[in-house]
Design a protein around this motif. Structure first.
Motif, PDB file in Angstrom:
ATOM      1  N   GLY A   1       9.261   1.091  -5.222  1.00 41.21           N
ATOM      2  CA  GLY A   1       8.420   1.167  -6.412  1.00 41.21           C
ATOM      3  C   GLY A   1       7.052   0.535  -6.183  1.00 41.21           C
ATOM      4  O   GLY A   1       6.031   1.054  -6.643  1.00 41.21           O
ATOM      5  N   GLU A   2       7.045  -0.576  -5.435  1.00 39.51           N
ATOM      6  CA  GLU A   2       5.759  -1.232  -5.157  1.00 39.51           C
ATOM      7  C   GLU A   2       4.875  -0.356  -4.275  1.00 39.51           C
ATOM      8  O   GLU A   2       3.658  -0.316  -4.455  1.00 39.51           O
ATOM      9  CB  GLU A   2       5.993  -2.601  -4.483  1.00 39.51           C
TER      10      GLU A   2
ATOM     11  N   LEU B   1       4.938   2.910  -4.264  1.00 35.05           N
ATOM     12  CA  LEU B   1       4.447   4.003  -5.115  1.00 35.05           C
ATOM     13  C   LEU B   1       3.322   3.519  -6.038  1.00 35.05           C
ATOM     14  O   LEU B   1       2.336   4.234  -6.257  1.00 35.05           O
ATOM     15  CB  LEU B   1       5.591   4.610  -5.932  1.00 35.05           C
ATOM     16  N   THR B   2       3.457   2.316  -6.561  1.00 31.07           N
ATOM     17  CA  THR B   2       2.384   1.750  -7.392  1.00 31.07           C
ATOM     18  C   THR B   2       1.109   1.587  -6.575  1.00 31.07           C
ATOM     19  O   THR B   2       0.008   1.956  -7.022  1.00 31.07           O
ATOM     20  CB  THR B   2       2.824   0.369  -7.954  1.00 31.07           C
ATOM     21  N   ALA B   3       1.272   1.056  -5.363  1.00 32.45           N
ATOM     22  CA  ALA B   3       0.117   0.905  -4.471  1.00 32.45           C
ATOM     23  C   ALA B   3      -0.491   2.268  -4.158  1.00 32.45           C
ATOM     24  O   ALA B   3      -1.717   2.439  -4.147  1.00 32.45           O
ATOM     25  CB  ALA B   3       0.551   0.194  -3.186  1.00 32.45           C
TER      26      ALA B   3
ATOM     27  N   ALA C   1       4.641   9.751  -6.016  1.00 35.72           N
ATOM     28  CA  ALA C   1       3.811   8.854  -6.831  1.00 35.72           C
ATOM     29  C   ALA C   1       3.397   9.541  -8.128  1.00 35.72           C
ATOM     30  O   ALA C   1       3.329   8.922  -9.182  1.00 35.72           O
ATOM     31  CB  ALA C   1       2.581   8.410  -6.047  1.00 35.72           C
TER      32      ALA C   1
ATOM     33  N   ARG D   1      -0.435   5.051  -5.959  1.00 37.12           N
ATOM     34  CA  ARG D   1      -1.182   5.581  -7.107  1.00 37.12           C
ATOM     35  C   ARG D   1      -2.583   4.968  -7.163  1.00 37.12           C
ATOM     36  O   ARG D   1      -3.570   5.651  -7.421  1.00 37.12           O
ATOM     37  CB  ARG D   1      -0.421   5.315  -8.411  1.00 37.12           C
ATOM     38  N   LYS D   2      -2.652   3.679  -6.880  1.00 40.34           N
ATOM     39  CA  LYS D   2      -3.945   2.998  -6.919  1.00 40.34           C
ATOM     40  C   LYS D   2      -4.869   3.515  -5.797  1.00 40.34           C
ATOM     41  O   LYS D   2      -6.034   3.825  -6.033  1.00 40.34           O
ATOM     42  CB  LYS D   2      -3.708   1.479  -6.778  1.00 40.34           C
TER      43      LYS D   2
ATOM     44  N   GLN E   1       5.104  11.955  -9.483  1.00 38.07           N
ATOM     45  CA  GLN E   1       6.341  12.479 -10.082  1.00 38.07           C
ATOM     46  C   GLN E   1       6.362  14.008 -10.148  1.00 38.07           C
ATOM     47  O   GLN E   1       6.836  14.590 -11.121  1.00 38.07           O
ATOM     48  CB  GLN E   1       6.547  11.901 -11.483  1.00 38.07           C
TER      49      GLN E   1
ATOM     50  N   ASP F   1      12.722  -2.001  -5.652  1.00 42.39           N
ATOM     51  CA  ASP F   1      11.511  -2.742  -5.905  1.00 42.39           C
ATOM     52  C   ASP F   1      10.433  -2.442  -4.873  1.00 42.39           C
ATOM     53  O   ASP F   1       9.301  -2.120  -5.224  1.00 42.39           O
ATOM     54  CB  ASP F   1      11.879  -4.228  -5.879  1.00 42.39           C
TER      55      ASP F   1
ATOM     56  N   GLU G   1      -2.226  -2.055   0.773  1.00 45.89           N
ATOM     57  CA  GLU G   1      -2.276  -2.319  -0.669  1.00 45.89           C
ATOM     58  C   GLU G   1      -0.935  -2.882  -1.175  1.00 45.89           C
ATOM     59  O   GLU G   1      -0.901  -3.739  -2.047  1.00 45.89           O
ATOM     60  CB  GLU G   1      -2.619  -1.020  -1.411  1.00 45.89           C
ATOM     61  N   ALA G   2       0.169  -2.378  -0.595  1.00 44.39           N
ATOM     62  CA  ALA G   2       1.503  -2.835  -1.025  1.00 44.39           C
ATOM     63  C   ALA G   2       1.949  -4.084  -0.269  1.00 44.39           C
ATOM     64  O   ALA G   2       3.035  -4.615  -0.533  1.00 44.39           O
ATOM     65  CB  ALA G   2       2.521  -1.712  -0.819  1.00 44.39           C
TER      66      ALA G   2
END
Lengths: 210, 210
Positions: free
Chosen positions: B35-36, B38-40, B83, B42-43, B85, B32, B61-62
């Motif tokens: 993943g958070e 990586l999501t941050a 991020a 990407r943004k 892939q 988690d 950001e994360a």
């Protein structure tokens, strides 16, 4: 915008009988019919692809007589080129490029593509179509079929080389245009045309030598 | 998904203290947090581009400590690669490709790119990013900066050649991949890998010879 066959067919060009159809708030007849045919053509090419689109089908979509489509645009290639706002018609340009000395055909092709795309007005519609095609299956099919039929097949045949070699040559020029004008990689994006001609011509010449 | 600085910062990797944050319906802690991040990432990459993005900014950001980002990902390149892939990390792959005989570097590079992209699982994320970048200014900036910093700059420096020559070589391979897998021009799309290696290697070798 499909009208019934009995509805609004114009048997003659509207510029010969504009008073019959001109309505308030619409542009004069001739430009309008031509524009309507192009709008219909864009729809038909997107739906059917380039190969399966026909002048008859475009005429039906525009609710005009096929003879009228022929009156405005000689060939299916010609309609496509205008519908997509291509700056040149491959049918006209390719024979000129292929006509000179064979040992310089690579340089002529490189110089032609770089000169044409250096003009933003000529470049923008083509780049827009390429961008759309990268993201849209229908546009991909249409572009692939047009390129194969009207551009690459014609050049490969004119030079008598295997199509794959021409496709690899096209890939090089496509990649350079994308990197120069979309990704804007420096120094490629600001490079002098002559510098690029010097780097690219031997590559394209080698591919086209067969 | 920005939380306030006092909100949810995790000072240690969650896999060491999963019971503190695991909630019903969420995946286990470690995956988690990773993943958070990586999501941050990407943004942040999309908003700031590759150059201006920082590990500190991604951590903010994360809502995690920068040390935690370093714990999961060594470098900014490494975060970007995961991020987006990407199937390989240029920092690892490039030295290997450059290591062999200089007169075969063109063939090694062509073979590596064609083999990698022949695997659809490896290819899809990269092709998806390229397609997005063709249509989206933010994605273009991010991709341009990453390519320049982490890929092209590194290869040009490793070989001691002018960046423009590497960019033209990259354009050739980019164009071939687009024509083979997006436009699907035949016979290029179905061509045997070895046939393409034979056609392309002399081109890339000539560019990389400097």
């Amino acid at each position: 915008m499909t009208r019934g066959p009995a509805g609004g067919r114009a048997a003659v060009p509207e510029d010969r009988a504009p008073e019959k159809r001109r309505r308030p708030g619409r542009r004069p007849g001739a430009a309008d019919t031509r524009g309507e045919i192009l709008t219909a053509a864009r729809k038909v090419f997107a739906e059917k692809g380039f190969d399966k689109a026909t002048i008859r089908g475009i005429a039906r979509e525009a609710s005009v007589d096929p003879a009228l489509v022929h009156h405005y645009f000689d060939t299916k290639d010609g309609i496509f080129v205008e519908a997509m706002q291509f700056p040149v018609d491959p049918a006209t340009v390719i024979p000129t490029i292929l006509a000179g000395p064979r040992e310089e055909v690579g340089e002529r092709l490189v110089r032609f593509i770089l000169t044409l795309t250096a003009d933003s007005q000529a470049r923008e519609p083509v780049v827009a179509l390429l961008r759309t095609a990268m993201a849209n299956e229908q546009a991909v099919t249409m572009l692939r079929e047009f390129l194969t039929q009207a551009v690459l097949g014609r050049v490969a045949e004119g030079l008598g080389i295997p199509p794959i070699r021409l496709q690899v040559a096209f890939s090089q020029m496509f990649g350079v245009i994308m990197m120069r004008y979309i990704l804007k990689l420096e120094p490629l994006a600001s490079a002098d045309l002559e510098e690029l001609v010097e780097i690219l011509s031997p590559t394209i010449q080698r591919y086209l030598a067969g």
